[in-house]
Write a protein that holds these residues in place. Structure first.
Motif, PDB file in Angstrom:
ATOM      1  N   ARG A 127      69.017  26.284  44.454  1.00  0.00           N
ATOM      2  CA  ARG A 127      69.106  25.806  45.839  1.00  0.00           C
ATOM      3  C   ARG A 127      69.870  26.810  46.706  1.00  0.00           C
ATOM      4  NH1 ARG A 127      71.253  21.522  44.751  1.00  0.00           N
ATOM      5  NH2 ARG A 127      73.419  21.924  45.289  1.00  0.00           N
TER       6      ARG A 127
ATOM      7  N   LEU B 166      62.356  24.029  51.995  1.00  0.00           N
ATOM      8  CA  LEU B 166      61.563  23.732  50.803  1.00  0.00           C
ATOM      9  C   LEU B 166      60.079  24.003  51.019  1.00  0.00           C
ATOM     10  CD1 LEU B 166      63.331  20.450  49.678  1.00  0.00           C
ATOM     11  CD2 LEU B 166      63.168  22.550  48.317  1.00  0.00           C
ATOM     12  N   HIS B 167      59.572  23.669  52.204  1.00  0.00           N
ATOM     13  CA  HIS B 167      58.150  23.857  52.485  1.00  0.00           C
ATOM     14  C   HIS B 167      57.789  25.336  52.475  1.00  0.00           C
ATOM     15  CE1 HIS B 167      54.493  24.216  54.959  1.00  0.00           C
ATOM     16  NE2 HIS B 167      54.161  23.049  54.424  1.00  0.00           N
TER      17      HIS B 167
ATOM     18  N   ASP C 145      50.464  21.731  45.641  1.00  0.00           N
ATOM     19  CA  ASP C 145      50.471  20.276  45.471  1.00  0.00           C
ATOM     20  C   ASP C 145      49.649  19.891  44.242  1.00  0.00           C
ATOM     21  OD1 ASP C 145      51.793  20.335  47.870  1.00  0.00           O
ATOM     22  OD2 ASP C 145      50.086  19.600  49.057  1.00  0.00           O
TER      23      ASP C 145
ATOM     24  N   ILE D 216      52.374  14.933  43.042  1.00  0.00           N
ATOM     25  CA  ILE D 216      53.559  15.369  43.771  1.00  0.00           C
ATOM     26  C   ILE D 216      53.237  16.602  44.614  1.00  0.00           C
ATOM     27  CG2 ILE D 216      54.359  16.778  41.833  1.00  0.00           C
ATOM     28  CD1 ILE D 216      57.235  16.082  42.637  1.00  0.00           C
ATOM     29  N   ALA D 217      53.823  16.673  45.787  1.00  0.00           N
ATOM     30  CA  ALA D 217      53.620  17.811  46.684  1.00  0.00           C
ATOM     31  C   ALA D 217      54.431  19.010  46.209  1.00  0.00           C
ATOM     32  CB  ALA D 217      54.022  17.442  48.112  1.00  0.00           C
TER      33      ALA D 217
ATOM     34  N   PRO E 232      56.502  21.172  47.803  1.00  0.00           N
ATOM     35  CA  PRO E 232      57.931  21.180  48.152  1.00  0.00           C
ATOM     36  C   PRO E 232      58.745  20.205  47.315  1.00  0.00           C
ATOM     37  CG  PRO E 232      56.584  21.226  50.133  1.00  0.00           C
ATOM     38  CD  PRO E 232      55.662  20.983  48.993  1.00  0.00           C
ATOM     39  N   ASP E 233      58.144  19.065  46.975  1.00  0.00           N
ATOM     40  CA  ASP E 233      58.848  18.083  46.149  1.00  0.00           C
ATOM     41  C   ASP E 233      59.021  18.583  44.717  1.00  0.00           C
ATOM     42  OD1 ASP E 233      59.067  16.343  48.289  1.00  0.00           O
ATOM     43  OD2 ASP E 233      57.185  15.317  47.813  1.00  0.00           O
ATOM     44  N   ARG E 234      58.029  19.344  44.240  1.00  0.00           N
ATOM     45  CA  ARG E 234      58.155  19.940  42.898  1.00  0.00           C
ATOM     46  C   ARG E 234      59.323  20.925  42.868  1.00  0.00           C
ATOM     47  NH1 ARG E 234      52.653  22.636  41.420  1.00  0.00           N
ATOM     48  NH2 ARG E 234      53.795  23.068  39.491  1.00  0.00           N
TER      49      ARG E 234
ATOM     50  N   ALA F  75      61.925  20.862  44.938  1.00  0.00           N
ATOM     51  CA  ALA F  75      63.153  20.078  45.080  1.00  0.00           C
ATOM     52  C   ALA F  75      63.582  19.484  43.744  1.00  0.00           C
ATOM     53  CB  ALA F  75      62.940  18.972  46.112  1.00  0.00           C
ATOM     54  N   ALA F  76      62.616  19.082  42.937  1.00  0.00           N
ATOM     55  CA  ALA F  76      62.944  18.520  41.622  1.00  0.00           C
ATOM     56  C   ALA F  76      63.614  19.564  40.740  1.00  0.00           C
ATOM     57  CB  ALA F  76      61.664  17.991  40.959  1.00  0.00           C
TER      58      ALA F  76
ATOM     59  N   LYS G 189      67.121  19.989  41.562  1.00  0.00           N
ATOM     60  CA  LYS G 189      67.949  18.850  41.148  1.00  0.00           C
ATOM     61  C   LYS G 189      68.153  18.820  39.635  1.00  0.00           C
ATOM     62  CE  LYS G 189      66.563  15.902  45.022  1.00  0.00           C
ATOM     63  NZ  LYS G 189      65.817  14.675  45.441  1.00  0.00           N
TER      64      LYS G 189
END
Length: 402
Positions: free
Chosen positions: A10, A20-21, A31, A35-36, A38-40, A42-43, A46
């Motif tokens: 991060r 993220l995008h 995508d 899951i999209a 950016p979300d991948r 973000a995961a 995390k």
């Protein structure tokens, strides 16, 4: 190899100025049905999963970090970048700060590589003017010292157009040992740094002083900015300068630049401008700017500092000139966007890097003291482009292995 700390992932993205995008798009994280992209990403940040080595290599490239940085146990503290002499606009955001930090980090790394190269080749020598002056000596004395060291001839400076004037001044600075670069982004128009964020940078190293000018600014302003940053070098103050001088050191360095390019007394007859309407002041500024081969804003500032116009008039006409320049720049970009071709890539790149840096790289490549990969990092280009850029003989043409 230890696992990657998600906090470092991060940190690396945020300090590269990417959300993220944007990061997911650059890294090719697409995508899926579930899951999209950016979300991948973000995961991963995390701690949900471990990035593959190919993905880490992409991150190293797009985040501008060495691969080993991703295996640090924790995000490092922000690297020393010198002093911040800017007064920033209210809309200055986190992404802007990250882009500026990335630029300064890149410049520091390139400067250190150049210095290391000179030290290895036993060519490093300290330049006596770096840090040689104290502000208490006054701006006029420093202006005199810089002009003498550069062997600056104001008649020669004003002989041609503004581009010729800057080329003349830049050549004098580089002959003294200063590296002068034109940089206004981090490699693409997506990372463009507006002049409101930074106008110039001085890295006052005694062996390899660097001056960086934001090439997004008006070309007419480059000479003034170069001398402003040289004043920082002379007083040994590394840092980043903005468009609005409000601190004592920025006013001092502006006065030095103004004294060299527009010596006191040249505009004595402009006492008549006191109390004059704005259109009269603007007309006179245009005339002086053309004669002196400097920007309108530089002339306006000089007239204000000499007392020929009030602070309010200076602020008013400076705003008018700024808006006109922005309008003209936007119109020029609109006219040129559909024009095919354009200037040669290598010609543009050499101009931005300066003769001193390109020349040193060419010589060290030819002597085998510099590898194409290292030259690419110093010059900010791909290793495959360094020979075409520098004009050096290709590998194997010299007696030493590159």
């Amino acid at each position: 190899m230890p696992n990657v700390n998600p906090d470092v992932l991060r940190w690396a993205r945020e300090t590269a100025g990417l959300d993220l995008h944007d990061a997911a798009k650059r890294l090719g994280i697409s995508d899926t049905r579930a899951i999209a992209g950016p979300d991948r990403l973000a995961a991963l940040e995390k701690g949900d999963g471990e990035p593959s080595r190919p993905l880490l290599l992409k991150m190293a490239q797009h985040y501008r970090r060495p691969l080993l940085a991703f295996y640090l146990p924790a995000p490092p503290r922000r690297a020393e970048r010198g002093e911040d002499f800017r007064t920033l606009p209210a809309e200055y955001g986190q992404r802007d700060a990250a882009l500026v930090d990335a630029l300064l980090r890149d410049l520091r790394a390139r400067q250190e590589m150049v210095r290391s190269l000179l030290e290895v080749e036993d060519e490093a020598k300290e330049l006596p003017f770096v840090g040689s002056f104290d502000m208490s000596g006054g701006s006029k004395q420093l202006a005199k010292a810089i002009a003498q060291t550069l062997d600056f001839d104001i008649t020669q400076f004003r002989r041609g157009g503004r581009n010729e004037a800057f080329a003349y001044l830049r050549d004098l600075a580089e002959r003294t040992g200063v590296f002068v670069l034109l940089i206004g982004n981090l490699g693409s128009h997506h990372s463009t740094l507006d002049v409101e964020l930074f106008r110039g940078v001085a890295l006052a190293d005694p062996v390899t002083p660097f001056v960086i000018i934001n090439d997004q600014d008006s070309e007419a302003a480059w000479s003034f900015t170069l001398l402003h940053e040289l004043a920082h070098v002379w007083i040994g103050r590394t840092g980043i300068s903005g468009a609005n001088p409000s601190t004592a050191i920025e006013v001092f360095c502006n006065d030095v630049a103004g004294q060299i390019l527009m010596p006191d007394g040249e505009a004595l007859r402009d006492d008549a401008l006191r109390g004059a309407p704005s259109d009269q002041v603007i007309a006179r500024i245009r005339q002086l700017a053309e004669t002196w081969q400097v920007s309108h804003s530089a002339v306006a500032y000089k007239l204000f500092r000499e007392g020929s116009v009030s602070r309010d008039v200076w602020a008013e006409v400076s705003g008018i000139f700024r808006r006109q320049w922005l309008q003209n720049r936007a119109a020029a970009r609109e006219r040129n966007k559909d024009i095919e071709g354009g200037p040669d890539y290598y010609v543009v790149r050499r101009h931005r890097l300066g003769n001193r840096l390109v020349g040193l790289s060419r010589r060290m490549l030819a002597e085998g003291a510099l590898s194409p990969s290292m030259a690419g990092r110093i010059l900010g280009v791909k290793p495959t482009n360094v020979y075409a850029l520098t004009g050096a003989a290709t590998a194997g043409a010299s007696g030493r292995a590159a």
